[in-house]
Design an enzyme around this catalytic site. Structure first.
Site, mmCIF file in Angstrom:
data_model
loop_
_atom_site.group_PDB
_atom_site.id
_atom_site.type_symbol
_atom_site.label_atom_id
_atom_site.label_comp_id
_atom_site.label_asym_id
_atom_site.label_seq_id
_atom_site.Cartn_x
_atom_site.Cartn_y
_atom_site.Cartn_z
ATOM 1 N N HIS A 148 6.794 9.040 9.342
ATOM 2 C CA HIS A 148 5.902 8.954 8.178
ATOM 3 C C HIS A 148 5.277 7.575 8.113
ATOM 4 C CE1 HIS A 148 9.675 7.207 6.499
ATOM 5 N NE2 HIS A 148 8.825 6.410 5.865
ATOM 6 N N HIS A 195 9.030 13.154 3.123
ATOM 7 C CA HIS A 195 7.632 12.711 3.031
ATOM 8 C C HIS A 195 7.039 12.534 4.418
ATOM 9 C CE1 HIS A 195 10.001 9.137 3.509
ATOM 10 N NE2 HIS A 195 9.015 8.278 3.384
ATOM 11 N N HIS A 209 4.034 0.301 5.803
ATOM 12 C CA HIS A 209 4.859 0.488 7.006
ATOM 13 C C HIS A 209 4.582 1.840 7.637
ATOM 14 C CE1 HIS A 209 7.530 2.648 4.102
ATOM 15 N NE2 HIS A 209 7.829 3.393 5.157
ATOM 16 N N HIS A 241 17.962 4.448 0.419
ATOM 17 C CA HIS A 241 16.957 4.666 -0.618
ATOM 18 C C HIS A 241 17.530 5.543 -1.728
ATOM 19 C CE1 HIS A 241 13.645 2.899 1.511
ATOM 20 N NE2 HIS A 241 13.635 3.794 2.488
ATOM 21 N N TYR A 250 14.055 -1.926 7.357
ATOM 22 C CA TYR A 250 12.672 -2.377 7.471
ATOM 23 C C TYR A 250 12.638 -3.679 8.270
ATOM 24 C CZ TYR A 250 11.281 0.897 3.773
ATOM 25 O OH TYR A 250 11.037 2.023 3.030
ATOM 26 N N GLU A 260 9.749 0.858 10.107
ATOM 27 C CA GLU A 260 10.980 1.362 9.510
ATOM 28 C C GLU A 260 11.613 2.359 10.468
ATOM 29 O OE1 GLU A 260 12.584 3.794 5.521
ATOM 30 O OE2 GLU A 260 10.530 4.064 6.228
#
Length: 302
Positions: A148, A195, A209, A241, A250, A260
């Site tokens: 993503h 996502h 990112h 997260h 990251y 990431e």
């Protein structure tokens, strides 16, 4: 029908040779080709010719992102839908970039260039007949695929509406103001990951990112070891997260583009009910353990 997945990211880099070394030996992608100041990479479990394009430039950042559609004729259909929605569309000719067919290009309300395409050379992953779980001689972190990206822009709501109404993206999570009146960030999906693209309120046209998937928390820790051995600059060391429930690191490539590696999270379906976070809980949502953001996370954009 429609969008299958995030197909590729084109990133601008300051030094192509350093970047090729980093993405080949630290990230562990496969260099597929290079020509005219551009390098093409794929991850080991991807079957298309490339998912990451690096182009040498005088400043880093995102040149474009692209979604792959299932059928060629859908390019015409999406072109009409975008124009009906009020978005200008341009055609990208077949062969403009190596191994790629034609595409349509448009701009999100956040100022980012997006392409839709179907045709790309299929090179396979070498794991289709009585295969082992993974190939030999993997290098570095060796993620199996691109996952993503997160971009920033002023009009989060406008970009969200376009992606959901024209392309049938679905919302997994969002951050809103305390009164619930304004959308500050959104996580959208077309596949079965939390996502495929996220949008955060901030300067237009910026990249926060792009991310590669890993299989487990142990893989995340291994990635941190690889990064440490290679003296890569961390943004955030291994953590979880709150948003998406995934585990993460990251860090920055040699040009300052944030990367990431991401693992886990839930598997949403089309009828998934979005998770809402209020802005006062942003720190907990992004970094569940620390529960606060570092300054770099908000300001280091390319």
């Amino acid at each position: 029908m429609g969008i299958m997945r995030l197909g590729r990211v084109e990133a601008r880099v300051l030094d192509l040779e350093k970047s090729i070394d980093y993405y080949s030996n630290v990230i562990g992608l496969q260099l597929m080709a290079r020509e005219n100041g551009t390098a093409y990479f794929k991850a080991w479990d991807e079957e298309d010719h490339h998912s990451l394009i690096l182009t040498e430039a005088d400043h880093p950042g995102l040149a474009h992102l692209a979604f792959k559609v299932r059928y060629e004729h859908e390019l015409d259909e999406f072109e009409k839908s975008l124009e009906t929605y009020g978005v200008r569309v341009n055609r990208v000719s077949k062969g403009t970039r190596l191994a790629e067919g034609q595409a349509i290009r448009f701009e999100l309300p956040t100022g980012h260039l997006v392409e839709l395409y179907h045709e790309i050379e299929r090179v396979g992953n070498g794991l289709k007949l009585n295969p082992d779980p993974y190939p030999d001689n993997l290098k570095g972190i060796a993620p199996p695929q691109l996952d993503h990206l997160l971009i920033t822009g002023e009009d989060v709501q406008g970009a969200t509406d376009l992606l959901m109404k024209v392309f049938d993206f679905h919302m997994s999570e969002r951050i809103v103001t305390l009164d619930g009146e304004q959308l500050l960030a959104v996580w959208l999906f077309r596949t079965n990951t939390p996502h495929d693209i996220a949008i955060l309120k901030g300067p237009n046209g910026k990249l926060h990112h792009f991310a590669f998937t890993l299989g487990s928390w142990n893989d995340i820790l291994h990635a941190a070891d690889v990064l440490g051995k290679n003296n890569v600059a961390f943004d955030v060391t291994p953590t979880r997260h709150g948003i998406t429930r995934g585990t993460t690191i990251y860090f920055f490539d040699p040009s300052g583009n944030r990367n990431e590696v991401f693992s886990g999270g839930y598997i949403p379906c089309e009828d998934f009910t979005p998770v809402t976070w209020t802005e006062d809980q942003l720190g907990k949502g992004i970094f569940y353990h620390m529960r606060e953001l570092n300054e770099r996370f908000s300001t280091a954009l390319t």
